[in-house]
Scaffold this active site. Structure first.
Site, PDB file in Angstrom:
ATOM      1  N   HIS A 102      -3.779  -5.720   1.070  1.00  0.00           N
ATOM      2  CA  HIS A 102      -3.183  -5.972   2.389  1.00  0.00           C
ATOM      3  C   HIS A 102      -3.216  -7.454   2.778  1.00  0.00           C
ATOM      4  O   HIS A 102      -4.056  -7.860   3.587  1.00  0.00           O
ATOM      5  CB  HIS A 102      -3.911  -5.160   3.454  1.00  0.00           C
ATOM      6  CG  HIS A 102      -3.677  -3.694   3.329  1.00  0.00           C
ATOM      7  ND1 HIS A 102      -2.473  -3.111   3.664  1.00  0.00           N
ATOM      8  CD2 HIS A 102      -4.462  -2.694   2.873  1.00  0.00           C
ATOM      9  CE1 HIS A 102      -2.537  -1.808   3.443  1.00  0.00           C
ATOM     10  NE2 HIS A 102      -3.739  -1.530   2.953  1.00  0.00           N
ATOM     11  N   CYS A 107       0.835  -1.202   0.000  1.00  0.00           N
ATOM     12  CA  CYS A 107       0.000   0.000   0.000  1.00  0.00           C
ATOM     13  C   CYS A 107       0.872   1.256   0.000  1.00  0.00           C
ATOM     14  O   CYS A 107       1.587   1.495  -0.964  1.00  0.00           O
ATOM     15  CB  CYS A 107      -0.975  -0.040   1.182  1.00  0.00           C
ATOM     16  SG  CYS A 107      -2.407   1.048   0.958  1.00  0.00           S
ATOM     17  N   GLU A 120      -1.360  -8.797   4.763  1.00  0.00           N
ATOM     18  CA  GLU A 120      -1.062  -8.888   6.205  1.00  0.00           C
ATOM     19  C   GLU A 120      -2.345  -8.890   7.035  1.00  0.00           C
ATOM     20  O   GLU A 120      -2.304  -9.221   8.213  1.00  0.00           O
ATOM     21  CB  GLU A 120      -0.128  -7.750   6.639  1.00  0.00           C
ATOM     22  CG  GLU A 120      -0.739  -6.346   6.719  1.00  0.00           C
ATOM     23  CD  GLU A 120      -0.715  -5.583   5.403  1.00  0.00           C
ATOM     24  OE1 GLU A 120      -0.750  -6.224   4.335  1.00  0.00           O
ATOM     25  OE2 GLU A 120      -0.681  -4.331   5.445  1.00  0.00           O
TER      26      GLU A 120
END
Lengths: 242, 958
Positions: free
Chosen positions: A210, A96, A212
């Protein structure tokens, strides 16, 4: 084997550093978040880390374009160490705002003579939604993925624009693509559904979504309908390559 | 002298012309949203293209400007720049117009500040920079229409300025001749004289309060200073002192009898919490936020705030700083903010623009700005926005409401509240400017045509990046035990923050030590400025804290000490600004005496005529498309609800992520017990005028239903209240508030769910130019926060599996009075649709039984019956899961009370046939149909397809 150390640099406005650290920890690494000032004054050195991971957020409030000022910091205060890390073949990850910053430094996509940028989403607004990413294996991060990744995007400036998308595609630089079908599957209008790109060595991965935020099964919005947590292998691959 | 009208434009100073640069950055972007707004005002505009406009004050040599522009401002792909005067690429066509807009000097300008910082990094000498906008307007507009376009569409005069053609660069300078502290004559004035002082300074005090101040200073033998008077006005404002909720009220009951109520807060809200005496409540009503137990290691802090007045004037800035403020409330009890929520009330988007009084922004523009402001702040500080609601009603047109909530996490017992005499007073965060002076007194008064003119200085733009840094510093300082007490700087600035902290001890502050954005501020302005993103701490040893702040690039300053002498003393260098006893400041306010009248609730049975010609399918689609019912997914998608990685149940779910969830659920980051928390929200704009007692019960029940479906244990809930009403000096209005408070009390006791924090926002009333008041819809927002022991077992959003049984909990028929059925039937007058749904005083057993079934894992999915009743709930639920439903038991008839009636404690539950024996134990539960493998939803005699539902429910989303 000892756990590789991950350097996670943070600037004023970085905010997804803890999420990224959580994913790397779960993948078997030892992450450390480091204020950018510590890189500037040499308190921390990239030489002591095996992985560099630039997290998401709004560094400097996205002033003057997302990632621009963080990119300026990285080049200005950290440029030599960055080049050394690339030369040493250390895995590098930008997600990002971190991806935006790596593009601003020129490390991604890294093809000389071609400028790239992450422009405002085609919808002209911030988009937070889950997407499906189809991987291709030209990066160490994605080489062993066996199924499409599912994870959220959360950005307003994620439309990948390349001066030479054809060249990038031909060298297999696009390693993650949004599932096709236009908006909202492709949430930002990137040509060619580009979600993530790698450099020529395959060691540097940058992406807007994302992963994560999908390393635990309970993070999956399709709770109970799938096993969940399917982005963890991406981080495990990076950790193995360190 | 007119101190009321504070014009921040005087801050701008003229600089040497050869130091000033203006350039434009391309390419331009078509602004479709602005074009839509222009058309709303029927302005003949064909196209609006915006470019970035950069103004610099700098010492540059040849080539510097090009380097600055191309390295810092221009995008490497397709970007370019040119001098503002060159009009080569960013030029108007033959019939086009050029308009430039920019922030007023002194308004927060993060981009400008970053441009200065980054220029220094490149070795370029830039002293000041601001970023504005150049507009190229295509269309044939008259001169008057150009002004209308600029003022109503392209800029907001409260924070911005504009010019046809070129906007002159203007930067923050300083005002020469800073005004000194003055004394204000109040001694010996009669009531009229005091009223004049009160109104000239916009103090917003009651006549009795002005008298008390006048007598107090007569006893002291001097007049107050301007700063003392302003401090008293802030401290005694409705916003800070909650005078109405603490007033003595003589209530004339519906039956004509009289009851004396000694404080609504004490008699009802706090009384219920005290009686419940819940073991999980750590602190309620005493601090910036309520604190309750989460697990063995952590507590959670809860708070919901309102930011209505500022959002009406400057929607982006008002909502932006609303989120920033409630996040600081949470930080003010040493907790890490982990989620924000937003409940937004607007006028109809199709409001006829010409019907709006001067000074009122169009609901579309308010909505756009507020949503952008909420998203900007939450997204940038990195706190997920996981819960909310949007309600549209004509009674929010002149007084929109913005409720912002925040939840925080803190290790058990880690919020110190023991400031000691001798502790230093440290202020962390932003510097002080003239923006944001007088917010507490401003938000405690009604608004009128002239409010926008004088309130400019009361509205600010937030700086979430600074607040993010503040959070990091405070949490590290907390863990290192560097402070003994903390509070946030909100309305009233230092006057409130230091004033409250010093209530017991007293304090001495030197304003000369307070960091300022620019010189030239009067001492009272420094003391009262609400510069955002600041916290105040009591610190035994400031050195390590100052060092810590430096590492995180957060400004800090020691500005005084807590003295232990019981006086608030403020000096500015050698001059005394304030010397007042804390006792008078905090206890000297005379208790307000008020009167309230409670009207008998309207209970009119439905007339046959009103219910003739039943078109259930048409009604269902109309209600699904009602702006308070239809999907808000497009809005929610602009808020980051994923960051921190703890979100389990999102606001929208189901296989396509577009079905509405009930409670939203999150595992707090950093906790290890496996437990989650869930948020349920209740709000209703339609019932309050008919029966505010029933309305309050109803929204509490709704919030609890939502929390239960989010997985909450109903035996450990905590509640937040937010009241938004009109002028409480109107006895009828206050009567509604009294009734709602009584319902809060009664319902809290019934549910054994304590209120832990709350906020009342009153005077939400616009006074039209002809003097007619335009009060807000009586609005109570309830937030229920519960704990979830097994997050994996929370029912899914949307019905799941064909073949499963559908069970209805609660009565099949509901009430139509104050329902959304009534709202889409203009022919039915308020009240004619039938009685308002009355409280269910046996609800707790039902909620418990549903929660137990969920805990036992037999509820695969569920949905509560709320706006639009059974038919709407069934439609939303089926659409969310992309399955059909057949609800065909005999009690599902064509009666609109059954299909669309609203009422408390009703659920739809999806259960595997093998488990149906277990749901029978839920009081009032029975099977009414099945989940089916089709694209049709059948409710009694009516059938609609999922495609029809989708068109009605989310056809407005592009």
């Amino acid at each position: 084997m000892s756990r590789p150390k991950v350097l996670i640099p943070i600037a004023l406005g970085t905010n997804r550093d803890a999420d990224l650290a959580d994913a790397f920890r779960l993948a078997g690494a030892d992450p450390e978040t480091v204020p950018i000032a510590d890189l500037r004054n040499g308190v921390r050195q990239m030489a002591d880390y095996q992985i560099l991971a630039v997290p998401g957020g709004f560094s400097y409030g996205d002033a003057l374009g997302a990632g621009r000022l963080l990119g300026l910091d990285l080049i200005g205060w950290f440029g030599d160490q960055l080049r050394d890390a690339v030369a040493a073949g250390k895995p590098i990850f930008g997600v990002c705002n971190g991806f935006q910053a790596l593009v601003r430094t020129g490390l991604l996509p890294g093809d000389s003579g071609t400028a790239s940028t992450l422009a405002e989403n085609e919808s002209e607004r911030f988009e937070c939604r889950w997407v499906t990413l189809n991987p291709s294996p030209a990066s160490v991060w994605t080489a062993e993925l066996t199924e499409p990744l599912r994870c959220p995007v959360a950005h307003g400036e994620g439309q990948f624009v390349s001066g030479n998308l054809q060249g990038l595609t031909e060298r297999d630089g696009v390693v993650l693509r949004y599932s096709s079908g236009g908006y909202p599957n492709n949430p930002n209008g990137s040509a060619g559904d580009v979600a993530g790109v790698t450099d020529a060595t395959g060691m540097i991965l940058g992406l807007m979504p994302h992963p994560e935020n999908h390393v635990h099964s309970w993070q999956d919005p399709l709770r109970g309908r799938t096993p969940g947590g399917n982005c963890l292998p991406l981080f495990q691959a990076g950790v193995r390559a360190a | 002298m007119d101190e009321g009208a504070i014009d921040i434009s005087v801050v701008g100073t003229v600089t040497e012309p050869n130091d000033v640069y203006a350039f434009v950055v391309g390419p331009g972007h078509e602004d479709r949203a602005a074009l839509e707004r222009a058309r709303l005002f029927e302005l003949p505009v064909d196209r609006l293209v915006r470019f970035r406009l950069v103004h610099l004050r700098a010492s540059l040599v040849d080539g510097d400007l090009g380097r600055l522009a191309s390295e810092l401002c221009v995008d490497p792909v397709g970007g370019w720049w040119e001098l503002a005067t060159s009009l080569h690429q960013a030029a108007p066509g033959e019939d086009d117009l050029l308009i430039e807009t920019g922030l007023r000097p002194g308004v927060t300008d993060r981009e400008g500040a970053e441009l200065v910082r980054a220029s220094a990094q490149l070795g370029l000498g830039v002293q000041a920079a601001t970023i504005g906008t150049r507009w190229i307007v295509s269309g044939s507009l008259s001169e008057l229409q150009v002004v209308q376009l600029a003022e109503r569409v392209l800029h907001n005069d409260v924070i911005e300025r504009w010019a046809p053609e070129h906007l002159e660069p203007s930067f923050v300078g300083s005002i020469s001749g800073a005004p000194a502290t003055q004394s204000v004559t109040v001694r010996g004035l009669d009531a009229d004289g005091l009223a004049e002082v009160n109104s000239a300074r916009r103090l917003g005090l009651d006549p009795e309060e002005m008298q008390v101040i006048s007598h107090h200073y007569a006893d002291l033998g001097r007049d107050p200073t301007d700063a003392e008077l302003e401090t008293l006005a802030q401290t005694w404002s409705e916003h800070c002192a909650h005078k109405t909720f603490r007033a003595h009220i003589s209530v004339t009951e519906a039956d004509g009898s009289t009851t004396e109520v000694d404080g609504l807060l004490k008699s009802y809200l706090r009384a219920a919490t005290d009686r419940i005496d819940a073991p999980w409540v750590r602190s309620a009503f005493v601090d910036n936020a309520g604190i309750v137990q989460f697990d063995d290691d952590f507590d959670i802090a809860l708070k919901a705030e309102t930011h209505n007045h500022p959002s009406a004037l400057e929607p982006f800035g008002g909502a932006n700083t609303g989120v920033g403020g409630v996040v600081r409330d949470i930080l003010g009890v040493s907790a890490k903010p982990i989620s924000v929520s937003d409940i937004l009330c607007f006028g109809p988007e199709d409001t006829e623009p010409r019907s709006l009084p001067d000074g009122v922004l169009h609901p579309k523009r308010v909505r756009e700005g507020v949503i952008a402001g909420v998203g900007d702040y939450g997204n940038k500080i990195g706190v997920p926005n996981i819960a909310g609601a949007i309600v549209h009603d004509p009674r929010y047109t002149t007084t929109p409401l913005v409720f912002a909530g925040c939840i925080g996490l803190l290790p058990t017992g880690s919020n110190p509240t023991n400031a000691q005499a001798g502790d230093s007073i440290v202020v962390l965060g932003g510097a002080v400017g003239r923006d944001g002076v007088g917010g507490a007194t401003f938000s405690s008064q009604t608004m009128g045509v002239e409010t926008a003119d004088v309130a400019g200085s009361s509205v600010q733009i937030g700086d979430p990046i600074v607040e993010k840094g503040l959070i990091d510093v405070v949490l590290e300082a907390r863990d290192a035990k560097l402070y003994s007490a903390i509070t946030d700087c909100g309305a009233g600035g230092l006057s409130s923050a230091v004033g409250e902290m010093a209530e017991e001890l007293g304090a001495r502050v030197d304003l000369a030590l307070v960091p300022r954005k620019y010189s030239g501020l009067a001492p009272w302005e420094v003391w009262l400025s609400e510069a955002q993103e600041r916290m105040v701490m009591a610190v035994p040893d400031p050195a390590p804290l100052i060092e810590l702040a430096k590492r995180w690039s957060v400004d800090s300053a020691v500005i005084g000490t807590f003295t232990g002498e019981g006086r608030l003393v403020v000096v500015d260098g050698d001059d005394t600004v304030i010397d007042i006893s804390c006792d008078f400041l905090h206890e000297g306010r005379p208790k307000r005496q008020m009167t309230a009248t409670i009207s008998a609730p309207e209970h009119v049975e439905a007339t046959a005529a009103a219910l003739e010609n039943v078109d259930p399918m048409g009604d269902l689609l109309k209600i699904l498309a009602h702006p308070s019912v239809r999907s808000n997914e497009d809005v929610v998608r602009t808020f980051d609800h994923e960051i921190m990685g703890g979100t389990v149940v999102r606001p929208y779910g189901g296989p396509h992520g577009d079905g509405p969830a009930d409670g939203t659920t999150q595992i707090p980051p950093g906790t290890t017990s496996g437990r989650a928390m869930t948020i349920g929200i209740g709000i209703n704009a339609l019932m309050g005028d008919l029966d505010s007692y029933a309305m309050a019960w109803s929204v509490i029940d709704e919030a609890i239903r939502n929390a239960v479906l989010g997985g909450a244990n109903p035996d450990q809930l905590s509640l937040l209240d937010n009241f938004a009403w009109g002028k409480p000096t109107n006895p009828e209005t206050l009567g509604q508030i009294v009734a709602a408070c009584r319902a809060c009390h009664d319902a809290a006791l019934h549910f054994n769910a304590p209120f832990v924090s709350g906020k009342d926002s009153l005077y939400n009333e616009f006074v039209r130019p002809d003097g007619t008041p335009d009060p807000v819809a009586p609005t109570l927002v309830i937030t229920a926060v519960g704990l979830v022991d097994n997050p994996a077992g929370v029912p899914l959003t949307g019905a799941v599996r064909p073949g499963n049984e559908v069970w209805l909990v609660g009565p099949a028929a509901g009430a139509l009075g104050g329902s959304h059925y009534e709202a889409v039937h203009p022919a039915i007058e308020l009240g004619e649709g039938g009685a308002v749904a009355q409280p269910n005083t046996d609800a707790l057993d039902t909620h418990r039984a549903v929660a137990e079934a969920i805990a036992n894992g037999i509820v695969e999915s569920g949905h509560d019956l709320a706006e639009g009743g059974l038919a709407v709930a069934a439609a939303e639920w089926a659409f969310a899961g992309r399955v059909g439903l057949t609800l065909d038991s005999a009690e599902i008839t064509n009666d609109p009370h059954v299909l669309f009636g609203e009422g408390p404690t009703r659920y739809l539950l999806e259960v595997d046939p093998a488990n149906s024996g277990s749901v029978e134990a839920i009081p009032g539960a029975r099977r009414i149909g099945s989940v089916v493998d089709s694209d049709t939803v059948t409710v009694g005699p009516m059938s609609v397809t999922l495609a029809d539902i989708e068109t009605a429910y989310r056809g407005h989303i592009r």
